[in-house]
Design an enzyme around this catalytic site. Structure first.
Site, PDB file in Angstrom:
ATOM      1  N   THR A  25      17.569  -2.442  12.503  1.00  0.00           N
ATOM      2  CA  THR A  25      17.083  -1.214  13.159  1.00  0.00           C
ATOM      3  C   THR A  25      16.276  -1.482  14.430  1.00  0.00           C
ATOM      4  O   THR A  25      15.755  -0.549  15.030  1.00  0.00           O
ATOM      5  CB  THR A  25      16.226  -0.363  12.200  1.00  0.00           C
ATOM      6  OG1 THR A  25      15.072  -1.111  11.836  1.00  0.00           O
ATOM      7  CG2 THR A  25      17.003   0.030  10.964  1.00  0.00           C
TER       8      THR A  25
ATOM      9  N   ASP B  67      12.765 -12.041  13.665  1.00  0.00           N
ATOM     10  CA  ASP B  67      13.330 -13.392  13.648  1.00  0.00           C
ATOM     11  C   ASP B  67      12.399 -14.351  14.401  1.00  0.00           C
ATOM     12  O   ASP B  67      12.020 -15.428  13.885  1.00  0.00           O
ATOM     13  CB  ASP B  67      14.712 -13.320  14.327  1.00  0.00           C
ATOM     14  CG  ASP B  67      15.572 -14.533  14.070  1.00  0.00           C
ATOM     15  OD1 ASP B  67      15.149 -15.389  13.280  1.00  0.00           O
ATOM     16  OD2 ASP B  67      16.668 -14.625  14.656  1.00  0.00           O
TER      17      ASP B  67
HETATM   18  N1  APR Z   1       7.258  -7.977  10.133  1.00  0.00           N
HETATM   19  C1  APR Z   1       8.008  -6.959   9.693  1.00  0.00           C
HETATM   20  N2  APR Z   1       8.872  -6.309  10.490  1.00  0.00           N
HETATM   21  C2  APR Z   1       8.972  -6.699  11.784  1.00  0.00           C
HETATM   22  C3  APR Z   1       8.233  -7.771  12.316  1.00  0.00           C
HETATM   23  C4  APR Z   1       7.336  -8.420  11.419  1.00  0.00           C
HETATM   24  N3  APR Z   1       6.589  -9.447  11.799  1.00  0.00           N
HETATM   25  N4  APR Z   1       8.548  -7.900  13.604  1.00  0.00           N
HETATM   26  C5  APR Z   1       9.458  -6.944  13.901  1.00  0.00           C
HETATM   27  N5  APR Z   1       9.716  -6.217  12.803  1.00  0.00           N
HETATM   28  C6  APR Z   1      10.604  -5.074  12.601  1.00  0.00           C
HETATM   29  C7  APR Z   1      11.047  -4.310  13.824  1.00  0.00           C
HETATM   30  O1  APR Z   1      10.010  -3.420  14.244  1.00  0.00           O
HETATM   31  C8  APR Z   1      12.237  -3.558  13.283  1.00  0.00           C
HETATM   32  O2  APR Z   1      11.800  -2.396  12.578  1.00  0.00           O
HETATM   33  O3  APR Z   1      11.829  -5.519  12.054  1.00  0.00           O
HETATM   34  C9  APR Z   1      12.831  -4.529  12.270  1.00  0.00           C
HETATM   35  C10 APR Z   1      14.106  -5.201  12.689  1.00  0.00           C
HETATM   36  O4  APR Z   1      14.119  -5.409  14.086  1.00  0.00           O
HETATM   37  P1  APR Z   1      14.685  -6.733  14.789  1.00  0.00           P
HETATM   38  O5  APR Z   1      13.767  -7.877  14.559  1.00  0.00           O
HETATM   39  O6  APR Z   1      15.000  -6.418  16.194  1.00  0.00           O
HETATM   40  O7  APR Z   1      16.030  -7.049  13.938  1.00  0.00           O
HETATM   41  P2  APR Z   1      17.537  -6.484  14.065  1.00  0.00           P
HETATM   42  O8  APR Z   1      17.612  -5.118  14.594  1.00  0.00           O
HETATM   43  O9  APR Z   1      18.198  -6.794  12.774  1.00  0.00           O
HETATM   44  O10 APR Z   1      18.156  -7.400  15.176  1.00  0.00           O
HETATM   45  C11 APR Z   1      18.383  -8.750  14.913  1.00  0.00           C
HETATM   46  O11 APR Z   1      17.259  -9.477  16.869  1.00  0.00           O
HETATM   47  O12 APR Z   1      15.602 -10.957  17.340  1.00  0.00           O
HETATM   48  C12 APR Z   1      16.947 -10.803  17.225  1.00  0.00           C
HETATM   49  O13 APR Z   1      17.670 -12.965  16.463  1.00  0.00           O
HETATM   50  C13 APR Z   1      17.552 -11.620  16.126  1.00  0.00           C
HETATM   51  O14 APR Z   1      19.631 -11.334  17.140  1.00  0.00           O
HETATM   52  C14 APR Z   1      18.851 -10.920  16.062  1.00  0.00           C
HETATM   53  C15 APR Z   1      18.523  -9.485  16.233  1.00  0.00           C
END
Ligand code: APR
Length: 340
Positions: free
Chosen positions: A289, A205
């Site tokens: 995840t 995000d």
């Molecule tokens: N490209 C692809 N995947 C990514 C990237 C990127 N640039 N950055 C991180 N990821 C991966 C992470 O390694 C993980 O495997 O995306 C996956 C989802 O992780 P999170 O971003 O933590 O998302 P989620 O578990 O759905 O949690 C969402 O996190 O940042 C906050 O605002 C967001 O509150 C929400 C929560």
């Protein structure tokens, strides 16, 4: 090779005995497999829900179990004719355009003995046919089931269903798994694993908001947030992709809070929005995840299963890519694509 040579080789190799009777008919002293047909009928509702037509078997084996409609091929018909006949006899459906998609020949697939089945599928408008089905012949009941709440299936019909989904959704051509940074993808849309405020955060995000710039934040301010499992679309601003589809995944607690269904609905709703916006290429991060702690293996199976099912009824979506940030995530999604 001439037919004659072929048959001589065949006889020599297998040591089969060929006899010719007085009336010039050939008879072979070796066992032969029986041939059946099966029909996998998908009914797509106007809200894109996928329904599967099943019959409850009147007779053994698998008496009372649910199965695809089907049966033995008669001597005087082709397998196509047999499939049409069985469908009509067991479910009353006619004028259905059946497509042959695979032959299933596992040695132990039918307890009655060696039986090979040729499988057919059709994708039909659920609203048009839902009330037309009526069980008859050796079907005790005939019923539509939502694809996500199917009963246990007889024979190898689970396998037949999986293959039908793969063939219709053209999984091999349309779903890819890659390692990468989703902010670099110039697809029509990238998906953001957001939170319910839609105003940015950490993880993917944060990366998406940083790369897209202020414009994205400002548009997100106008959206009034988003519920878990739902999805909202914005423009991509400074990103290479034209759109961002934001979806808050479920926070994983113990698995008893509808987390599985909420995660599936994230993928479903993003694809629905994509279809409505004429998006042809879309990529997803591994939703929930990271910070939300959804177990990776379970999440990957739900994601791939849901995407495959959705693609059955979304022919305009050409390519779906799971963009995995690390090797561990990549391996789970690759495995899920093979298994689901
Ligand atoms: N490209 C692809 N995947 C990514 C990237 C990127 N640039 N950055 C991180 N990821 C991966 C992470 O390694 C993980 O495997 O995306 C996956 C989802 O992780 P999170 O971003 O933590 O998302 P989620 O578990 O759905 O949690 C969402 O996190 O940042 C906050 O605002 C967001 O509150 C929400 C929560």
């Amino acid at each position: 090779m001439s037919v004659q040579t072929l048959s001589i080789n065949f006889i020599n190799e297998k040591n089969f005995t060929k006899q010719m009777s007085d009336n010039q008919e050939y008879t072979y002293k070796y066992p032969r497999a029986s041939l059946t047909v099966d029909c996998v009928i998908f009914g797509i509702s106007s809200n894109n829900a996928i329904n599967v037509l099943l019959v409850q078997r009147k007779n053994p084996p698998f008496q009372d179990c649910w199965a695809f409609c089907g049966g033995f091929v008669d001597m005087n018909e082709t397998t196509e004719q047999s499939a049409i006949r069985e469908l009509k006899e067991e479910t009353s459906l006619c004028n259905i355009n059946l497509t042959q998609f695979h032959c299933f020949s596992s040695l132990d697939r039918d307890p009655r003995g060696r039986t090979i089945t040729i499988a057919y599928y059709a994708v039909v408008d659920f609203e048009k046919v839902k009330d037309k089905v009526r069980a008859d012949d050796d079907a005790k009941q005939c019923q539509w089931f939502n694809i996500n709440s199917l009963p246990a299936l007889a024979f190898d019909h689970e396998q037949i269903l999986k293959k039908a989904i793969d063939v219709i959704s053209m999984t091999r051509d349309r779903i890819t798994i890659e390692k990468g940074d989703i902010t670099k993808y110039d697809y029509d849309a990238i998906v953001n694993a957001a939170n319910c405020s839609l105003l940015g955060g950490g993880g993917v995000d944060g990366a998406i908001h940083r790369a897209a710039g202020k414009g994205l934040y400002q548009e997100c301010l106008t959206l009034n947030g988003c519920q878990t499992g739902q999805a909202k679309i914005t423009k991509g601003y400074n990103l290479p992709s034209k759109y961002v589809i934001h979806t808050p995944g479920p926070i994983y607690r113990n698995g008893n809070n509808n987390e599985d269904e909420l995660l599936a609905s994230c993928y479903r709703n993003c694809l629905l929005l994509a279809e409505q916006n004429n998006i042809k290429t879309i990529c997803f991060p591994s939703i929930s995840t990271g910070v939300y702690h959804f177990p990776l293996q379970k999440a990957s199976l739900i994601a791939i299963k849901t995407i495959k099912q959705c693609l059955i009824s979304m022919p305009t979506i050409e390519k779906v890519t799971m963009v995995c940030f690390d090797d561990n995530t990549l391996n789970y999604y690759k495995q899920a694509l093979n298994e689901q």
